[in-house]
Design an enzyme around this catalytic site. Structure first.
Site, mmCIF file in Angstrom:
data_model
loop_
_atom_site.group_PDB
_atom_site.id
_atom_site.type_symbol
_atom_site.label_atom_id
_atom_site.label_comp_id
_atom_site.label_asym_id
_atom_site.label_seq_id
_atom_site.Cartn_x
_atom_site.Cartn_y
_atom_site.Cartn_z
ATOM 1 N N ASP A 1 -8.626 -5.528 -6.050
ATOM 2 C CA ASP A 1 -8.324 -4.456 -5.106
ATOM 3 C C ASP A 1 -9.186 -3.232 -5.428
ATOM 4 O O ASP A 1 -9.050 -2.624 -6.489
ATOM 5 C CB ASP A 1 -6.842 -4.102 -5.204
ATOM 6 C CG ASP A 1 -6.352 -3.245 -4.047
ATOM 7 O OD1 ASP A 1 -7.173 -2.524 -3.451
ATOM 8 O OD2 ASP A 1 -5.146 -3.296 -3.752
ATOM 9 N N HIS B 1 -7.418 -5.786 -1.377
ATOM 10 C CA HIS B 1 -6.226 -5.044 -0.928
ATOM 11 C C HIS B 1 -5.519 -5.846 0.157
ATOM 12 O O HIS B 1 -5.635 -5.567 1.355
ATOM 13 C CB HIS B 1 -6.650 -3.674 -0.419
ATOM 14 C CG HIS B 1 -5.519 -2.715 -0.230
ATOM 15 N ND1 HIS B 1 -4.652 -2.373 -1.244
ATOM 16 C CD2 HIS B 1 -5.098 -2.013 0.864
ATOM 17 C CE1 HIS B 1 -3.770 -1.505 -0.803
ATOM 18 N NE2 HIS B 1 -4.015 -1.286 0.483
ATOM 19 N N SER C 1 0.831 -1.195 0.000
ATOM 20 C CA SER C 1 0.000 0.000 0.000
ATOM 21 C C SER C 1 0.871 1.253 0.000
ATOM 22 O O SER C 1 1.693 1.437 -0.889
ATOM 23 C CB SER C 1 -0.968 -0.051 1.181
ATOM 24 O OG SER C 1 -2.063 0.795 0.988
#
Length: 630
Positions: free
Chosen positions: A295, A326, A189
């Site tokens: 995601d 994610h 991320s």
């Protein structure tokens, strides 16, 4: 002329190459054949903190970036570094279990998040956890993917290679004589996004990066082709990770908010400074990308366009795609991921010839629990196919000439938008193919080109590709597709304050009769450029392309491919541009599909399809827009 033959010992040669410090014994005992092995005691590893000077001046003095280090005490050779630069170490946590850095009373780091230090330090690596500028214990201001953030991580790499200045807590100059200077950055991320940004600087010493679910353009993360993902996202993300007093960065934050085009959705200079893709030409490091194909937080275009840019510049690269949202592949396919990561770092940081650079470039989860390796990605044989639109139909042979489809915005949520595509539903247009006669592989970035007329200066448009057909799929609307189990497994050595044991996980699957594959959005007034808007005239036709998120899927024979057009999208975006009436010239509109396999044929009339509840409806999903990155 007489040439002298100089014979150097292995130790002397290693000193010249920077692998062994003068005075240290030769022979790294953590290397056996073509792999590193765990021989160093993790519990007694050196744990220290240095503050590295960043070249950007935040408040009249150089910012100081906190870097916590764990390295093998017994190592007799210099060691490479695995580094994770993150804004989350003390505010929010890392990994599936939201682990934080922990410190002893004297400030010594005694516990690092995740397993990287536990697993790799015994194998002859150092691990460095960097607090990004303006977060945790670092000074400066956190500028959300901007130059200060990237410079803070780059400064640590420079220091590890003897090009920077650092200090210990008591003010003494610190040097990194214990490292080869070869660095591999990793992170999921936001952390992986920083790795992309640092690699784009071309900094020497950064040998590889492993960005997981990471951003390559912050505009595309916070804006969807002129449409806001949510309001005040810049301020939200800054505040979410800010480690400074509330007013310390107020002036800087005001400038960022003003520059981000909050009221226009424009791609401004603020966003250009946070777009790493144009600098792919500078990347020296190899790149190992991992991304969940479903995601919804960091969209798959982020890896797709970055991958394409790296490919154009001949960057060594590898790709893992998996079915969840994610998530980290550590929680999707743990043993295989750790083994691959180990061999990747061994090759690019220790220089071991283990063959990973000659293996298939792409590893994909093609169905729940089904994995396959492929030579490259996108899939071999894929080419862009132009599929015309017709009167509710999609595919070759669609009779769209002279057909105009008109719809008025109803701000539909996704389940209502895509359900029962044969029915006339206000607020959407549906286009359906004939049932596929053979499997169809979609691999890459689709797009929709529309010729439209709008009764207002602009409209927020959305497009979705939908697979209509029964299948068992990963339910990425529930816990991103993975849930924790009650058992755990350990991945590395432990100390009294830091173990490497994590809850095991399992995929969540659901059998349903349809699923959204990929999505895209665009503000119609940005049809000429994302840098500025051009208000539409009500009596004029305009051409507009909506890029969809990168995807990879194989649709079985018998399934129907659907294209669903909507307008304002309260589940994924925020806009005041609502209630427009849009006309679509079907004969001059089409879907571009990167595909191989079955030919997509338009039926004579749209097939009749009745669906059950969609994934988001089953899970009573809340709205998506405002989310943290982690």
């Amino acid at each position: 002329m007489v040439r002298r033959l100089v014979v150097m010992s292995v130790t002397a040669l290693a000193v010249v190459l920077g692998a062994v410090s003068p005075g240290l014994a030769a022979g790294p005992r953590h290397i056996r054949g073509t792999e590193t092995v765990p021989v160093y005691d993790y519990a007694s590893a050196v744990r220290e903190t240095v503050w590295v000077e960043s070249p950007l001046d935040g408040d009249g003095a150089r910012d100081r970036i906190a870097a916590d280090i764990v390295r093998p005490r017994e190592a007799t050779t210099r060691v490479p570094v695995i580094m994770e630069a993150s804004p989350y170490y003390t505010c929010c946590g890392r990994g599936n279990e939201s682990e934080l850095k922990k410190y002893a009373a004297d400030g010594t780091v005694v516990s690092m998040p995740l397993y990287y230090d536990n697993y790799f330090v015994p194998r002859g690596y150092a691990f460095v956890g960097v607090d990004l500028s303006g977060t945790a214990r670092s000074t400066g201001c956190e500028d959300v993917g901007g130059p200060a953030e990237v410079a803070s991580a780059k400064a640590v790499i420079d220091w590890l290679n003897g090009r920077g200045t650092a200090f210990t807590a008591d003010g003494r100059r610190a040097t990194a004589s214990w490292t080869t200077g070869r660095v591999g950055m990793i992170g999921k991320s936001w952390d992986g996004s920083v790795a992309n940004g640092v690699a784009a600087t071309g900094v020497r010493g950064l040998e590889t990066i492993v960005p997981i679910g990471a951003i390559s353009s912050w505009y595309d993360y916070q804006r969807y082709n002129g449409i806001l993902r949510t309001q005040e996202y810049v301020r939200f993300l800054h505040s979410y990770v800010n480690g400074r007093p509330a007013d310390a960065c107020a002036d800087e934050l005001a400038g960022w908010r003003a520059g981000s085009g909050e009221t226009t959705g424009d791609f401004t200079g603020y966003w250009a400074a946070r777009d790493y893709r144009p600098d792919a030409r500078n990347v020296r490091a190899s790149v190992f990308i991992a991304h969940g194909i479903n995601d919804k937080n960091v969209s798959t275009r982020q890896f797709g366009l970055w991958w394409d840019a790296l490919a154009r510049h001949g960057v060594e690269r590898k790709l893992w795609l998996f079915q969840s949202g994610h998530e980290d592949p550590f929680d999707a396919r743990r043993a295989e991921w750790v083994d691959t990561l180990h061999r990747w770092f061994d090759h690019y940081l220790h220089g071991l010839r283990n063959g990973i650079d000659r293996e298939p470039r792409a590893t994909l989860e093609t169905a729940p629990g089904v994995w396959q390796d492929e030579r490259d990605w996108p899939a071999r044989g894929v080419r862009d196919r132009t599929l015309p639109l017709g009167d509710g139909t999609l595919g070759l042979g669609a009779a769209g000439r002279g057909v105009t489809k008109t719809y008025t915005d109803e701000s539909l949520r996704e389940d209502a938008l895509v359900a029962n595509p044969s029915a006339a539903v206000p607020g959407r247009l549906a286009f359906l193919s004939a049932p596929l006669t053979a499997p169809l592989r979609i691999s890459g970035e689709p797009s929709v080109t529309l010729r439209i007329k709008v009764d207002r200066p602009t409209a927020a448009l959305s497009a979705r590709l939908v697979d209509y057909g029964t299948a068992t799929r990963v339910d990425h609307f529930r816990s991103e597709g993975l849930v924790n189990l009650t058992t755990s497994s350990c991945w590395g050595a432990a100390s009294a304050t830091d173990d490497a044991c994590y809850l095991d996980t399992a995929e969540v699957t659901v059998t349903g009769d349809h699923a959204v594959l990929t999505r895209g959005w665009a503000d119609a007034a940005h049809h000429r450029s994302l840098r500025f808007s051009t208000p539409l005239l009500p009596d004029r036709w305009y051409d507009l392309t909506i890029p969809l998120n990168t995807y990879d899927v194989t649709l079985p024979a018998g399934h129907v491919l659907g294209l669903i057009l909507g307008q304002s999208d309260p589940q994924f975006t925020v806009t005041n541009d609502q209630n427009a009436t849009v006309s679509v010239d079907a004969g001059r509109s089409s879907l571009t599909l990167p595909a191989t396999g079955a030919t997509v044929i338009a039926p004579a009339t749209p097939p009749t399809i009745t669906t059950g509840p969609g994934a988001a409806e089953r899970r009573s999903a809340t709205d998506i827009p405002i989310v943290p990155l982690r």
